[in-house]
Motif scaffolding. Sequence first.
Motif, short mmCIF file in Angstrom:
data_model
loop_
_atom_site.label_atom_id
_atom_site.label_comp_id
_atom_site.label_asym_id
_atom_site.label_seq_id
_atom_site.Cartn_x
_atom_site.Cartn_y
_atom_site.Cartn_z
N GLU A 21 0.86 -1.18 0.00
CA GLU A 21 0.00 0.00 0.00
C GLU A 21 0.90 1.23 0.00
N PHE A 22 0.36 2.31 -0.54
CA PHE A 22 1.11 3.55 -0.68
C PHE A 22 0.31 4.68 -0.07
N ALA A 23 0.98 5.54 0.70
CA ALA A 23 0.30 6.67 1.34
C ALA A 23 0.33 7.87 0.39
N VAL A 24 -0.83 8.50 0.26
CA VAL A 24 -0.94 9.76 -0.46
C VAL A 24 -1.51 10.79 0.52
N LEU A 25 -1.04 12.02 0.39
CA LEU A 25 -1.44 13.08 1.30
C LEU A 25 -2.10 14.20 0.51
N ARG A 26 -3.17 14.76 1.05
CA ARG A 26 -3.83 15.89 0.40
C ARG A 26 -3.25 17.18 0.96
N ARG A 27 -2.65 17.97 0.06
CA ARG A 27 -2.05 19.24 0.46
C ARG A 27 -3.13 20.20 0.92
N GLU A 28 -2.85 20.89 2.00
CA GLU A 28 -3.79 21.87 2.56
C GLU A 28 -3.92 23.09 1.65
N ASP A 29 -2.81 23.52 1.06
CA ASP A 29 -2.82 24.77 0.30
C ASP A 29 -3.30 24.62 -1.15
N MET A 30 -3.27 23.42 -1.70
CA MET A 30 -3.64 23.25 -3.11
C MET A 30 -4.77 22.23 -3.32
N ASN A 31 -5.13 21.50 -2.28
CA ASN A 31 -6.18 20.49 -2.35
C ASN A 31 -5.91 19.45 -3.44
N VAL A 32 -4.65 19.00 -3.52
CA VAL A 32 -4.27 17.93 -4.45
C VAL A 32 -3.59 16.82 -3.66
N TRP A 33 -3.62 15.62 -4.21
CA TRP A 33 -2.97 14.46 -3.59
C TRP A 33 -1.55 14.34 -4.10
N GLN A 34 -0.63 14.07 -3.17
CA GLN A 34 0.78 13.92 -3.52
C GLN A 34 1.48 13.06 -2.48
N ALA A 35 2.75 12.76 -2.75
CA ALA A 35 3.60 12.11 -1.76
C ALA A 35 4.21 13.22 -0.89
N VAL A 36 5.06 12.85 0.03
CA VAL A 36 5.77 13.82 0.86
C VAL A 36 6.69 14.62 -0.06
N ALA A 37 6.69 15.93 0.10
CA ALA A 37 7.55 16.78 -0.74
C ALA A 37 8.07 17.94 0.08
N GLY A 38 9.24 18.42 -0.30
CA GLY A 38 9.81 19.56 0.40
C GLY A 38 11.17 19.90 -0.15
N GLY A 39 11.82 20.82 0.50
CA GLY A 39 13.13 21.28 0.06
C GLY A 39 14.17 21.09 1.12
N GLY A 40 15.41 21.19 0.70
CA GLY A 40 16.52 21.09 1.63
C GLY A 40 16.70 22.38 2.40
N GLU A 41 17.23 22.27 3.58
CA GLU A 41 17.54 23.44 4.40
C GLU A 41 19.05 23.60 4.46
N ASP A 42 19.50 24.83 4.17
CA ASP A 42 20.92 25.17 4.29
C ASP A 42 21.82 24.18 3.55
N THR A 43 22.59 23.39 4.32
CA THR A 43 23.59 22.49 3.73
C THR A 43 23.14 21.03 3.72
N GLU A 44 21.86 20.77 3.92
CA GLU A 44 21.38 19.39 3.90
C GLU A 44 21.62 18.74 2.54
N THR A 45 21.88 17.44 2.57
CA THR A 45 21.90 16.66 1.34
C THR A 45 20.46 16.30 1.00
N PRO A 46 20.20 15.86 -0.23
CA PRO A 46 18.84 15.40 -0.53
C PRO A 46 18.36 14.29 0.41
N ALA A 47 19.22 13.34 0.74
CA ALA A 47 18.81 12.25 1.64
C ALA A 47 18.48 12.78 3.03
N GLN A 48 19.26 13.71 3.53
CA GLN A 48 18.97 14.30 4.84
C GLN A 48 17.65 15.06 4.81
#
Length: 154
Positions: A21-48
Motif C-alpha cells: 500500500e502507498f500513502a498519499v497526502l492531500r495538500r492543505e494549500d492546493m487540495n491535491v494528492w501527492q507524496a511527501v515533498a519539500g526542500g533542503g535546508e541550508d547544507t542538507e543533502t537530498p537524503a537528509q
Amino acid sequence: MPRAPFQILVVPFRRSGDQFEFAVLRREDMNVWQAVAGGGEDTETPAQAAQREAGEELGLNRPAPLYPLQTTASVPARFFADRTHWPAGTYVIPEHSFAVDLTGVDAVISHEHTALQWLGYDAALDVLRFDSNRTALGELHERLLAADLPEPVK
C-alpha cells in the motif's frame, strides 16, 4: 536559513501480507494528492532533507528505512520564494525521489495536509496530481514486485 536549490519527494509504502500500500497526502494549500515533498535546508543533502521531511510530514517518532530511487524531475525555480538566494541563472531545480518503509509505523499528518489515505498501486496512481509523483510511485512499485529495493540511506 534559505532553502537549498533542490526538491525532494518521498513515497511512503507499507507491506500488508504479500501486497503493498502507498500513502498519499492531500495538500492543505492546493487540495491535491501527492507524496511527501519539500526542500533542503541550508547544507542538507537530498537524503537528509528526505529523512527530515518524512519525519515532519508523517509525524514519525523514529527514523524509518529510506530508499533512494532513480526517479528525478525538474521543477521551475519561479515556484519558490527562496530562489532569490540561489545562484544567478537558476531556472529549474532537481527533484530527488526516495521511498520510506512505514510497515508497522503509524503516520500522523502535519498541518501541511488535510488527509492521508493508504491505497493500492492503481488507486494511488489515479489520485496523484503530479507526474513526478506517478513516475516515482511506478518505479517503487516495480522495485517492490521485483524485490529490488536499493540499500537504505545510512
